[in-house]
Design a protein around this motif. Structure first.
Motif, short mmCIF file in Angstrom:
data_model
loop_
_atom_site.label_atom_id
_atom_site.label_comp_id
_atom_site.label_asym_id
_atom_site.label_seq_id
_atom_site.Cartn_x
_atom_site.Cartn_y
_atom_site.Cartn_z
N TYR A 132 3.57 35.99 5.56
CA TYR A 132 5.07 36.97 5.20
C TYR A 132 6.00 36.07 5.41
N HIS A 133 5.91 35.00 6.26
CA HIS A 133 7.39 34.14 6.50
C HIS A 133 7.36 32.94 5.09
N LYS B 148 10.29 43.92 -0.10
CA LYS B 148 11.18 43.70 1.00
C LYS B 148 10.69 44.82 2.09
N ARG B 149 10.02 44.23 3.09
CA ARG B 149 9.30 45.29 4.19
C ARG B 149 9.32 44.21 5.42
N THR B 150 9.18 44.85 6.51
CA THR B 150 9.22 44.28 7.92
C THR B 150 7.90 43.45 8.16
N GLU B 151 8.07 42.37 8.95
CA GLU B 151 6.70 41.60 9.19
C GLU B 151 5.66 42.62 9.46
N GLN B 152 6.01 43.66 10.41
CA GLN B 152 5.02 44.63 11.19
C GLN B 152 4.37 45.37 9.92
N GLN B 153 5.06 45.89 9.03
CA GLN B 153 4.86 46.68 7.72
C GLN B 153 4.13 45.82 6.98
N LYS C 268 0.86 37.07 9.26
CA LYS C 268 2.16 36.79 9.63
C LYS C 268 2.63 35.63 9.23
N ASP D 103 10.61 33.97 3.64
CA ASP D 103 11.68 32.96 4.12
C ASP D 103 11.67 31.58 3.28
#
Length: 202
Positions: free
Chosen positions: A149-150, A191-196, A146, A154
């Protein structure tokens, strides 16, 4: 700002000597093995080492700290979350200045709590946050998919595509890349979601 990129040890680590060409002041990023080679570059280019900077605390990036600090009298800089012995603490947004050059500290946890990237003069030293073609592992103590990912999306994703990227290991198809190239070709930067992302990282 001139970059001396030296591959060291049997884990394909990169150590960097980053030289301010106006003043011959320099910093060493992540000294571990092959310290004689660093000493030779320092001597040959008549460099004055101002700081030793670690992108994170793992032994393969810090093993040479004490020996190099002793020989160069340079203080050791680490992120405030590092639990290793160091002289100067930095946090997100700080600058590391040497000669007429400076690098901005970006806190990029995920591979470890104290991971940082250094950005300046069209370059990014990404440590084990981002490799050419991959990213650092997240299964060691302090690792977090997690958080990574950020850090990737970000923090790094918003930076200039033209930044030349120097990472912590020679694990990819080339020794250097650009951030723009990694955004296109690196599977972890798609690009994907945090969950992915968390699921992909296992």
């Amino acid at each position: 700002m001139k970059v001396h990129q030296i591959q060291v040890g049997n884990m394909q680590n990169f150590t960097y000597i980053v030289e301010d060409e106006d003043t011959s002041e320099a910093i060493i990023i992540d000294p571990s093995w092959e310290l004689m080679e660093l000493e030779m570059i320092i001597k040959k280019n008549n460099l004055k080492i101002k700081y030793i900077v670690n992108t994170h605390h793992h032994f393969d990036h810090t093993l040479g700290n004490e020996a190099i600090s002793e020989s160069t009298k340079a203080p050791i800089i680490q992120h405030e979350y590092s639990e290793l012995k160091h002289d100067i603490t930095v946090k997100d947004g700080d600058f590391i200045e040497f000669g007429n050059s400076k690098l901005k500290v970006l806190h990029t946890p995920g591979h470890s709590k104290d991971s940082i990237c250094l950005v300046g003069d069209g370059k990014i030293f990404s440590g084990d946050t981002l490799f050419v073609g991959n990213c650092g592992r997240i299964d060691l103590p302090g690792g977090s998919a997690k958080e990574l990912y950020h850090s990737l999306f970000d923090v790094l994703y918003s930076l200039d595509d033209n930044l030349v990227m120097y990472s912590g290991h020679n694990y990819g198809p080339s020794e250097v890349s650009t951030l723009g190239q990694e955004k296109i070709t690196n599977h972890v930067m798609q690009k994907r979601t945090e969950q992915q992302f968390v699921e992909m990282m296992g």
